[in-house]
Every structure is written in structure tokens, then in C-alpha cells.
Design a protein around this motif. Structure first.
Motif, PDB file in Angstrom:
ATOM      1  N   LEU A  27      61.478  47.483  39.622  1.00 53.18           N
ATOM      2  CA  LEU A  27      62.818  47.157  39.148  1.00 53.18           C
ATOM      3  C   LEU A  27      62.958  45.644  39.007  1.00 53.18           C
ATOM      4  N   GLY A  28      62.400  44.929  39.970  1.00 52.54           N
ATOM      5  CA  GLY A  28      62.416  43.466  39.917  1.00 52.54           C
ATOM      6  C   GLY A  28      61.724  42.961  38.658  1.00 52.54           C
ATOM      7  N   TYR A  29      60.574  43.528  38.337  1.00 50.79           N
ATOM      8  CA  TYR A  29      59.867  43.161  37.106  1.00 50.79           C
ATOM      9  C   TYR A  29      60.725  43.457  35.874  1.00 50.79           C
ATOM     10  N   ALA A  30      61.327  44.636  35.875  1.00 50.46           N
ATOM     11  CA  ALA A  30      62.128  45.044  34.707  1.00 50.46           C
ATOM     12  C   ALA A  30      63.320  44.098  34.538  1.00 50.46           C
ATOM     13  N   LEU A  31      63.949  43.722  35.634  1.00 51.56           N
ATOM     14  CA  LEU A  31      65.096  42.806  35.554  1.00 51.56           C
ATOM     15  C   LEU A  31      64.636  41.429  35.077  1.00 51.56           C
ATOM     16  N   GLN A  32      63.495  40.996  35.589  1.00 55.76           N
ATOM     17  CA  GLN A  32      62.972  39.694  35.195  1.00 55.76           C
ATOM     18  C   GLN A  32      62.632  39.664  33.712  1.00 55.76           C
ATOM     19  N   GLN A  33      62.060  40.755  33.233  1.00 55.49           N
ATOM     20  CA  GLN A  33      61.693  40.800  31.810  1.00 55.49           C
ATOM     21  C   GLN A  33      62.914  40.780  30.907  1.00 55.49           C
ATOM     22  N   ALA A  34      64.047  41.194  31.460  1.00 58.25           N
ATOM     23  CA  ALA A  34      65.289  41.159  30.682  1.00 58.25           C
ATOM     24  C   ALA A  34      66.068  39.866  30.967  1.00 58.25           C
ATOM     25  N   ASP A  35      65.322  38.814  31.376  1.00 59.73           N
ATOM     26  CA  ASP A  35      65.900  37.481  31.580  1.00 59.73           C
ATOM     27  C   ASP A  35      66.861  37.357  32.742  1.00 59.73           C
ATOM     28  N   ASN A  36      66.651  38.164  33.767  1.00 62.25           N
ATOM     29  CA  ASN A  36      67.445  38.013  34.980  1.00 62.25           C
ATOM     30  C   ASN A  36      66.583  37.351  36.042  1.00 62.25           C
ATOM     31  N   THR A  37      67.244  36.743  37.030  1.00 58.12           N
ATOM     32  CA  THR A  37      66.493  36.251  38.173  1.00 58.12           C
ATOM     33  C   THR A  37      66.735  37.205  39.345  1.00 58.12           C
ATOM     34  N   ALA A  38      65.707  37.381  40.152  1.00 65.04           N
ATOM     35  CA  ALA A  38      65.827  38.333  41.260  1.00 65.04           C
ATOM     36  C   ALA A  38      64.991  37.873  42.445  1.00 65.04           C
ATOM     37  N   VAL A  39      65.471  38.196  43.634  1.00 62.65           N
ATOM     38  CA  VAL A  39      64.663  37.989  44.832  1.00 62.65           C
ATOM     39  C   VAL A  39      64.635  39.306  45.598  1.00 62.65           C
TER      40      VAL A  39
END
Ligand SMILES: Nc1ncnc2c1ncn2[C@@H]1O[C@H](COP(=O)(O)OP(=O)(O)OP(=O)(O)O)[C@@H](O)[C@H]1O
Ligand SMILES: [Mg+2]
Length: 269
Positions: A27-39
Motif C-alpha cells: 500500500l505504501g508503494y502504491a501511495l508513493q507511486q501516486a505522488d503521496n508521501t508515506a511513513v
């Protein structure tokens, strides 16, 4: 005035081994690929395994964060640009159950970095230990991962019941993992939702499902996250779709999120 933009999510399950860590990592990868930042924080101090799924051995981990003078920023490990993780460590029995003082340290240190990200995700250990429950109560949203197995349903019901009756928490998102079909996923969700409605008087929200997919098992063996190993696999597509729903939630609730603290300590009466 508080203008928080970070959505915090606790990923949890009643039964162990249902797929929390794989789902939240991808999910973190998917969010990152959609230009979000995540920890993403590995909160399982008994059997940590985010680092294993990534095939890395971080120098510092949650134990250092809690037991020494290091800052959360020092423990962060970049996974991708804009996607970081806070690793835990296995086999530290004295930290499996964090007392209130230790939880306080974690809470304060986490808040020094959490606001930098669009999403803070907590990968919790399974079950209903006091530490798991208080970490779940800290987050703005709880995502409960279940599978179609009857034991997963009864264990997640028990967990939701404790959080509802002892912590006053009534909002849960549900992901059905390892489903053979959309229909099986729907039936699984409906069964849990009906029990929660009838006996606890709460409405669960269906976030979606992830197919049972041998590609995911292969990706675990290769210690390469599924999104990198096989971005077009059925489970990857499902996780992209979960990410889109979470992004929609964050967008649709931005005012509510802005007014709430990223993490909120539970005050028992
Ligand atoms: N969608 C899926 N399809 C096939 N196998 C899966 C799927 N999701 C999870 N698994 C299997 O379940 C195993 C456990 O997954 P994972 O470690 O993510 O579970 P967990 O809920 O985090 O476990 P724990 O409770 O120990 O933290 C994986 O290694 C994989 O073999
Ligand atoms: Mg796990």
C-alpha cells in the motif's frame, strides 16, 4: 490552530498471519507511486518482519528509539523517494508490552516526524494485547485485515468488540485478504459486518479485497515487495485499488483530518 494533513492508519488483525505486513508495505508503494508521501512503522516488537520482506538489515530500530537518545529521524530508512519506514526488531520480550512511559516516548518521538508525510501507517502485531489496542486507538483510522477463514472472522470480531466496548472506537475499515473471488470477499465482509451491527451496533466500512495470489508468496520468498516484483499481478492491482480508496478518503475528509491530531492518546475514564 492545528492544520494537520497527515492521515494515520493502524493496520490490525485478530488472527496472525493474515497478510497485514504485505498489504501495508505494498500500500505504501502504491501511495508513493501516486505522488503521496508515506511513513510505515513496524510496531511488532515481538516478531518484526517488515525488514525481512524488504531484505534489509537496518542499523537502528524501534528498540533504539525507545531505549536510547536517538530521534525518530535517525531511525528512518528510505524505501523509495517519499516512502520511509521505521523498522522494529524481533525478540525483545521486554518491549512486546510497552508500559505507559514507553508508549509516551514513542508517541512524542513519532510526532516529531509524522507531520512530514501524507500518511502514517502503523503495522501492528496480531491479537488483542494491551499494546496493540492502545496503538490502534492512537490512529485516526483502523484498517482490520481479515481472511475468509472462520477463525479470522471470530478473532477479528473479538478484537473489534474490545476496541468498541473498552476504547469507544466505532469506525473500522475492513480489507478481506486472500479471497478467491469478489463474491467470496463480499460474503466474508457481510458476515463480519452483520455480527458487528447486530451485537455491537456499529457499521463497518468495506475498503475492498485482495485476491489470493501465489505471486505474493513468491515475492515474499524473494524478499522483494510485490509492487516491485509484479506490479501487474492480481494482488498488486487490488492493492492499487485499496490505495485509491484511501486517497479518496483522505481527500474527502481533509477538513476533519486538519482538525484532528495525527495521533491521539486514549484517556480512560
Ligand atoms: N493475498 C495473498 N495471497 C497469497 N498469500 C498471501 C496473501 N497475503 C498473505 N499471504 C501469505 O501469508 C503470509 C503472511 O503474510 P504477512 O506476513 O503479511 O501476515 P501478517 O498478518 O503481517 O502476519 P503477522 O500477524 O505475523 O504479523 C505471507 O508470507 C504469504 O505467504
Ligand atoms: Mg506482520
Amino acid at each position: 490552530m492545528n492544520t494537520n494533513k497527515t492521515l494515520s492508519l493502524a493496520i490490525m488483525s485478530g488472527k496472525g498471519g493474515v497478510g497485514k505486513t504485505n498489504i501495508v508495505l505494498n500500500l505504501g508503494y502504491a501511495l508513493q507511486q501516486a505522488d503521496n508521501t508515506a511513513v510505515l512503522m513496524d510496531c511488532d516488537l515481538g516478531l518484526a518482519n517488515l525488514d525481512v520482506l524488504l531484505g534489509i538489515s537496518p542499523e537502528l530500530n524501534l528498540r533504539d528509539l525507545l531505549q536510547s537518545d536517538v530521534d525518530a529521524a535517525d531511525v528512518l530508512v528510505p524505501i523509495e523517494s517519499g516512502f520511509d519506514m521505521l523498522p522494529a526488531t524481533s525478540g525483545v520480550p521486554e518491549l512486546v508490552e510497552m508500559d505507559e512511559d514507553v508508549q509516551d516516548i514513542l508517541f512524542k518521538k513519532l510526532l516529531t516526524i509524522a507531520g512530514r508525510y501524507d500518511y502514517l501507517m502503523l503495522d501492528l502485531g496480531a491479537g488483542i494485547s494491551p499494546t496493540v489496542l492502545s496503538l490502534a486507538a492512537l490512529a485516526q483510522l483502523r484498517v482490520v485485515v481479515i481472511t475468509p477463514e472462520p477463525t479470522s472472522l471470530t478473532d477479528s470480531y473479538a478484537m473489534i468488540k474490545v476496541l468498541t466496548t473498552h476504547y469507544g472506537i466505532k469506525d473500522f475499515l475492513v480489507v478481506v485478504n486472500q479471497a478467491l473471488s469478489a463474491q467470496e470477499a463480499r460474503q466474508t465482509f457481510d458476515r463480519l459486518a452483520a455480527a458487528c451491527k447486530n451485537f455491537l451496533h456499529i457499521e463497518l466500512q468495506n475498503l475492498g479485497f485482495v485476491h489470493q495470489d501465489t505471486t505474493l508468496v513468491e515475492s515474499v520468498r524473494r524478499q522483494t515487495p510485490l509492487m516491485k516484483y509484479a506490479p501487474n499481478a492480481p494482488a498488486s492491482k487490488d492493492i492499487f485499488s485499496l490505495a485509491r480508496k484511501i486517497m479518496r478518503y483522505r481527500k474527502g475528509n481533509s477538513e476533519r483530518i486538519a482538525e484532528r491530531p495525527i495521533l491521539k492518546k486514549f484517556q480512560s475514564e
